[in-house]
Design a protein around this motif. Sequence first.
Motif, PDB file in Angstrom:
ATOM      1  N   GLU A 178      59.635  40.153  -9.892  1.00 16.71           N
ATOM      2  CA  GLU A 178      59.222  38.740 -10.229  1.00 16.71           C
ATOM      3  C   GLU A 178      60.561  38.377  -9.893  1.00 16.71           C
ATOM      4  O   GLU A 178      61.617  39.108  -9.782  1.00 16.71           O
ATOM      5  CB  GLU A 178      58.803  38.419 -11.163  1.00 16.71           C
ATOM      6  CG  GLU A 178      58.592  37.402 -12.001  1.00 16.71           C
ATOM      7  CD  GLU A 178      58.266  37.876 -13.366  1.00 16.71           C
ATOM      8  OE1 GLU A 178      57.329  36.289 -14.118  1.00 16.71           O
ATOM      9  OE2 GLU A 178      58.189  38.313 -13.557  1.00 16.71           O
ATOM     10  N   LEU A 179      60.221  36.965  -8.926  1.00 17.71           N
ATOM     11  CA  LEU A 179      61.826  36.651  -8.695  1.00 17.71           C
ATOM     12  C   LEU A 179      61.478  34.840  -9.560  1.00 17.71           C
ATOM     13  O   LEU A 179      60.526  34.453  -9.475  1.00 17.71           O
ATOM     14  CB  LEU A 179      61.383  36.391  -6.968  1.00 17.71           C
ATOM     15  CG  LEU A 179      61.886  37.040  -6.228  1.00 17.71           C
ATOM     16  CD1 LEU A 179      61.845  36.709  -4.483  1.00 17.71           C
ATOM     17  CD2 LEU A 179      62.731  37.925  -6.602  1.00 17.71           C
ATOM     18  N   LEU A 180      61.936  34.664 -10.428  1.00 19.58           N
ATOM     19  CA  LEU A 180      61.868  33.413 -10.675  1.00 19.58           C
ATOM     20  C   LEU A 180      63.211  32.230 -10.587  1.00 19.58           C
ATOM     21  O   LEU A 180      64.785  32.663  -9.830  1.00 19.58           O
ATOM     22  CB  LEU A 180      63.090  34.263 -12.850  1.00 19.58           C
ATOM     23  CG  LEU A 180      62.076  35.121 -13.365  1.00 19.58           C
ATOM     24  CD1 LEU A 180      62.326  35.308 -14.438  1.00 19.58           C
ATOM     25  CD2 LEU A 180      60.600  34.585 -13.201  1.00 19.58           C
ATOM     26  N   GLN A 181      63.049  31.513 -10.677  1.00 23.64           N
ATOM     27  CA  GLN A 181      64.239  30.185 -10.544  1.00 23.64           C
ATOM     28  C   GLN A 181      64.128  29.605 -11.511  1.00 23.64           C
ATOM     29  O   GLN A 181      62.539  28.712 -11.380  1.00 23.64           O
ATOM     30  CB  GLN A 181      63.950  29.515  -8.805  1.00 23.64           C
ATOM     31  CG  GLN A 181      65.284  28.939  -8.930  1.00 23.64           C
ATOM     32  CD  GLN A 181      64.539  28.339  -7.500  1.00 23.64           C
ATOM     33  OE1 GLN A 181      63.522  28.545  -6.762  1.00 23.64           O
ATOM     34  NE2 GLN A 181      64.761  27.314  -6.654  1.00 23.64           N
ATOM     35  N   HIS A 182      65.184  28.397 -12.145  1.00 21.68           N
ATOM     36  CA  HIS A 182      65.560  27.368 -12.655  1.00 21.68           C
ATOM     37  C   HIS A 182      65.316  26.029 -11.857  1.00 21.68           C
ATOM     38  O   HIS A 182      65.971  25.861 -10.647  1.00 21.68           O
ATOM     39  CB  HIS A 182      66.422  27.425 -14.478  1.00 21.68           C
ATOM     40  CG  HIS A 182      66.583  26.517 -14.794  1.00 21.68           C
ATOM     41  ND1 HIS A 182      65.376  26.520 -15.470  1.00 21.68           N
ATOM     42  CD2 HIS A 182      67.439  25.882 -15.135  1.00 21.68           C
ATOM     43  CE1 HIS A 182      66.095  24.978 -16.393  1.00 21.68           C
ATOM     44  NE2 HIS A 182      66.779  24.969 -15.683  1.00 21.68           N
ATOM     45  N   GLY A 183      64.709  25.357 -12.440  1.00 22.93           N
ATOM     46  CA  GLY A 183      65.093  23.918 -11.657  1.00 22.93           C
ATOM     47  C   GLY A 183      63.244  22.516 -12.192  1.00 22.93           C
ATOM     48  O   GLY A 183      62.552  23.576 -12.772  1.00 22.93           O
ATOM     49  N   ASP A 184      63.643  22.149 -12.024  1.00 18.89           N
ATOM     50  CA  ASP A 184      62.540  20.835 -11.809  1.00 18.89           C
ATOM     51  C   ASP A 184      61.944  19.616 -10.304  1.00 18.89           C
ATOM     52  O   ASP A 184      63.252  18.775 -10.341  1.00 18.89           O
ATOM     53  CB  ASP A 184      62.140  19.835 -13.297  1.00 18.89           C
ATOM     54  CG  ASP A 184      61.066  19.386 -13.432  1.00 18.89           C
ATOM     55  OD1 ASP A 184      59.711  19.735 -13.369  1.00 18.89           O
ATOM     56  OD2 ASP A 184      61.660  18.204 -13.951  1.00 18.89           O
ATOM     57  N   PRO A 212      61.050  23.559  -8.889  1.00 18.73           N
ATOM     58  CA  PRO A 212      61.845  24.660  -8.457  1.00 18.73           C
ATOM     59  C   PRO A 212      61.839  24.216  -6.920  1.00 18.73           C
ATOM     60  O   PRO A 212      61.207  23.722  -6.214  1.00 18.73           O
ATOM     61  CB  PRO A 212      61.380  25.851  -8.391  1.00 18.73           C
ATOM     62  CG  PRO A 212      59.435  25.064  -8.942  1.00 18.73           C
ATOM     63  CD  PRO A 212      59.741  23.840  -9.576  1.00 18.73           C
ATOM     64  N   ARG A 213      63.414  24.869  -6.205  1.00 16.93           N
ATOM     65  CA  ARG A 213      63.438  24.360  -4.091  1.00 16.93           C
ATOM     66  C   ARG A 213      62.758  25.885  -3.686  1.00 16.93           C
ATOM     67  O   ARG A 213      63.660  26.886  -5.058  1.00 16.93           O
ATOM     68  CB  ARG A 213      64.914  24.013  -4.038  1.00 16.93           C
ATOM     69  CG  ARG A 213      64.927  24.432  -3.055  1.00 16.93           C
ATOM     70  CD  ARG A 213      66.944  23.968  -2.621  1.00 16.93           C
ATOM     71  NE  ARG A 213      66.726  23.710  -1.425  1.00 16.93           N
ATOM     72  CZ  ARG A 213      66.411  24.938  -0.773  1.00 16.93           C
ATOM     73  NH1 ARG A 213      67.188  26.459  -1.468  1.00 16.93           N
ATOM     74  NH2 ARG A 213      67.149  25.822   0.933  1.00 16.93           N
ATOM     75  N   VAL A 214      61.688  26.185  -3.347  1.00 18.09           N
ATOM     76  CA  VAL A 214      61.513  26.678  -2.451  1.00 18.09           C
ATOM     77  C   VAL A 214      62.154  27.056  -1.130  1.00 18.09           C
ATOM     78  O   VAL A 214      61.264  25.744  -0.521  1.00 18.09           O
ATOM     79  CB  VAL A 214      60.497  27.379  -2.439  1.00 18.09           C
ATOM     80  CG1 VAL A 214      59.818  28.862  -1.478  1.00 18.09           C
ATOM     81  CG2 VAL A 214      59.951  27.629  -4.195  1.00 18.09           C
ATOM     82  N   PRO A 215      63.173  28.440  -0.539  1.00 19.40           N
ATOM     83  CA  PRO A 215      63.560  27.830   0.278  1.00 19.40           C
ATOM     84  C   PRO A 215      62.301  28.071   1.965  1.00 19.40           C
ATOM     85  O   PRO A 215      61.237  28.703   1.431  1.00 19.40           O
ATOM     86  CB  PRO A 215      64.912  28.922   0.588  1.00 19.40           C
ATOM     87  CG  PRO A 215      64.167  29.716  -0.668  1.00 19.40           C
ATOM     88  CD  PRO A 215      63.915  29.102  -1.339  1.00 19.40           C
ATOM     89  N   ASN A 251      66.379  36.410   6.005  1.00 22.44           N
ATOM     90  CA  ASN A 251      66.393  36.704   4.562  1.00 22.44           C
ATOM     91  C   ASN A 251      65.465  37.461   4.770  1.00 22.44           C
ATOM     92  O   ASN A 251      63.600  36.660   4.833  1.00 22.44           O
ATOM     93  CB  ASN A 251      66.151  35.665   4.012  1.00 22.44           C
ATOM     94  CG  ASN A 251      67.803  35.023   3.945  1.00 22.44           C
ATOM     95  OD1 ASN A 251      67.933  35.393   4.043  1.00 22.44           O
ATOM     96  ND2 ASN A 251      66.739  33.321   3.601  1.00 22.44           N
TER      97      ASN A 251
END
Length: 89
Positions: free
Chosen positions: A2-8, A10-13, A19
Amino acid sequence: MELLQHGDPPRVPEPHPENRLVRCLRGPEAVAVAARRLTEHGHSPVSTANPYRPEHGAVLFEDPDGWQVVLAPGRAGSGQGGPPGFGPR
């Protein structure tokens, strides 16, 4: 995994060819078995601009979002069974 990211929000590259998710398997036979199973389920190997991984026995597939997944021979962290750069540093 599971990959997590914080933000509102979230920025998905965007996918980029350098990569990748690399899965180190237990040797060339394990890569062949995994690649065959993916192919049997309708997935096709993809080519890459950087020949390093395929030259060392890896097979690349693309996930539904366009990211490359690498099936590589060798055991991560073992220092055995894989090309240079696949073991401990």
